[in-house]
Design a protein around this motif. Structure first.
Motif: not given
Ligand code: MSP
Length: 513
Positions: A11, A13, A19, A21-22, A25, A50, A229, A262, A264-265, A293-294, A301
């Motif tokens: 979810i 932010y 952008h 990247g969102h 996904s 989120d 989180w 992604g 990152d999480i 990642w893009i 990004m």
């Protein structure tokens, strides 16, 4: 027996507009969801926003807005993006909704009841941008300022009373779980990363904050706000109306088939989330897949780096399906990928316009000229026709298996090769030279049309609009797309009308200056 499939995106932010990247996904999740729908599954596909925590509170303050109003506005842009991307999501959750708050507080109570929560004091590094705590060895100093080594975002030192989750208690059970469920975390490189992080030892996790107010209060102590989180991850359950164990959504769709996220999480989804669930005695999801990642240049990004590509701009210029196709094909799934306008244009011109669009156009035009726009009745398959036709039936289980391992690269290669093969078939068979042999002529037309149908089915999860446009040739709609029809080797009904179609993809004029 019904087959169920529950897929989630992270979810997002709503701290700034969405952008690429969102979009990435979400598009990939949509690809899997649509594949499962045409494969006969009952699919639940969840995305959302989120909305709590210090990051959002500060963004709202900066915009001089009340946080709820701020979230309402930006969440809407994410919801709109879901429509613009033609996502087939069956729900969109916002963590500011009542249904979500109830579940989060219930989960907290469960953790507390099971003695997994205690009150103490936190002192350590915190990144508001990541909403994450970091250990000393995860911090670097640049020009006198402290940053997270992995995300490069600034960290601040915090010291305050906080509730803790006994994460350390779950270190061993987690390692055992990873061992007995080797495909829980994919791709393998990410799995290894997680395992070695856990093997290095888990510290108890601070799960409440006292110094701001934008969030869900801790039950029975509303001076504390639940860590964002813990709040956010619970969305995967609140969307199914947990804790109502008799609710149909929960019964059908939990445990989730896959949380697509992604990389990152990863830590939150592959360590904290399963630990919370173990502690609350709730079944664990079947898979967490951390994609790459893009990149914009060499960097991820992101808004804070100011290198954002706007998906809407690209869609306005090139159309949605070309973007979907490009992201799915060119970003090798699981790895990072660079976006380039030139490669996007190449994809449109060669794969979409030439190999698919032109094929549909050419074969239908030829059929109109040579068999009155009707699917031929008198046909007699030869070896070369059956060779190309039967491949789909023979490979379908392999395709399914690869999809279940999130091997998108296999899928897209299969399609690209199939397009190449059918174009070659049509050229090699030279139907224009077979006008004296009506049966042969008919058989080549029939075979080519049948392959167009099959490829359009397989392309549907990637480029739904264009695939449906192509399927209009046969008057087929989305309800007709069933992979079982490929498996059962069902063919087009003879004598059916062949509709003419408009150009599917416009070629991009390349400027060679
Ligand atoms: N709100 C959290 C997720 C909570 S899930 C319970 C969050 N939000 S986010 O908006 O920052 O990013 C969410 C996701 O967007 C990332 O995990 C990733 O899936 C996707 N991406 C954001 N930037 C990206 C790229 N540059 N490239 C590819 N995807 C990335 O984290």
């Amino acid at each position: 027996m019904s087959k169920y499939f529950y897929i989630t995106t992270p979810i997002y932010y709503p701290s700034a507009k969405p952008h690429m990247g969102h979009a990435y996904s979400s598009i990939v999740a949509d690809f899997f969801a649509r594949f499962k729908v045409i494969d006969g599954y009952d699919v639940h596909f969840l995305t959302g926003t989120d909305e709590h925590g210090l990051k959002i509170q500060r963004s709202a303050e900066k915009a001089d807005k009340d946080p709820q109003q701020f979230c309402d506005e930006i969440s809407k842009t994410f919801k709109n993006l879901s429509n613009t991307l033609n996502l087939s999501n069956t729900d969109f959750i916002r963590t500011t909704e009542e249904r979500h708050k109830k579940t989060v507080q219930y989960l907290w109570d469960q953790l507390e009841k099971n003695d997994d929560i205690y009150l103490s004091k936190y002192s350590g590094w915190y990144s508001v941008s990541d909403e994450a705590f970091y250990n000393d060895d995860e911090i670097e100093e640049v020009d006198g300022k402290k940053f997270s080594i992995s995300s490069k975002s600034p960290v601040e030192w915090i010291e305050e009373e906080s509730y803790f989750f006994r994460l350390s208690k779950w270190e061993k059970p987690l390692l055992e779980f990873y061992k007995s469920n080797p495909n829980f975390i994919l791709p393998e490189s990410r799995r290894n990363e997680v395992i070695s992080f856990v093997q290095n030892g888990l510290k108890d996790l601070s799960i409440s904050r006292k110094t701001f107010s934008w969030g869900i209060p801790v039950p029975n102590n509303n001076k504390h706000i639940i860590y964002v989180w813990l709040d956010a991850l619970t969305n995967y359950l609140s969307a199914l109306n947990y804790p109502d164990l008799n609710d149909n959504l929960y019964k059908k769709f939990w445990p989730a088939s896959i949380h697509l996220i992604g990389k990152d999480i990863l830590r939150f989804h592959a360590i904290y989330w399963p630990a919370f669930l173990l502690a609350a005695k709730i079944d664990l999801p079947k898979r967490v897949y951390g994609h790459g990642w893009i990149l914009s240049g060499e960097e991820k990004m992101s808004k804070s780096k100011g290198n954002i590509l706007d998906p809407i701009e690209i869609i306005n210029e090139y159309g949605l399906d070309p973007l979907r196709y490009y992201l799915i094909k060119e970003v090798s799934f699981g790895n990072d990928g660079n976006i380039s306008q030139e490669r996007l244009e190449d994809c449109i011109n060669s794969d979409l316009a030439n190999n698919y669009g032109n094929l549909c156009q050419r074969v239908t035009a030829f059929a109109h000229k040579n068999c009155d726009g009707v699917i031929p009745r008198d046909i007699n398959f030869q070896k070369e026709d059956l060779f190309i036709l039967n491949k789909y039936k023979d490979n379908l289980d392999k395709i399914r298996k690869n999809i279940d391992e999130q091997n998108i690269n296999f899928y897209i290669d299969y399609i690209v090769n199939s397009l190449f093969e059918v174009n070659k078939y049509f050229n090699d068979q030279e139907p224009w030279k077979k006008k004296d042999d009506v049966i042969r002529l008919n058989t080549i037309i029939y075979t080519s049309l049948e392959i167009i149908r099959k490829i359009s089915y397989l392309l549907y999860p990637i480029i739904p609009n264009s695939s449906l446009k192509a399927l209009k040739i046969f008057n087929l709609s989305d309800k007709d797309i069933k992979l079982d029809s490929i498996k059962n080797n069902e063919f087009l009904s003879k004598g059916g009308k062949i509709e003419k179609i408009n150009i599917l993809f416009k070629k991009i004029e390349k400027n060679n200056d």
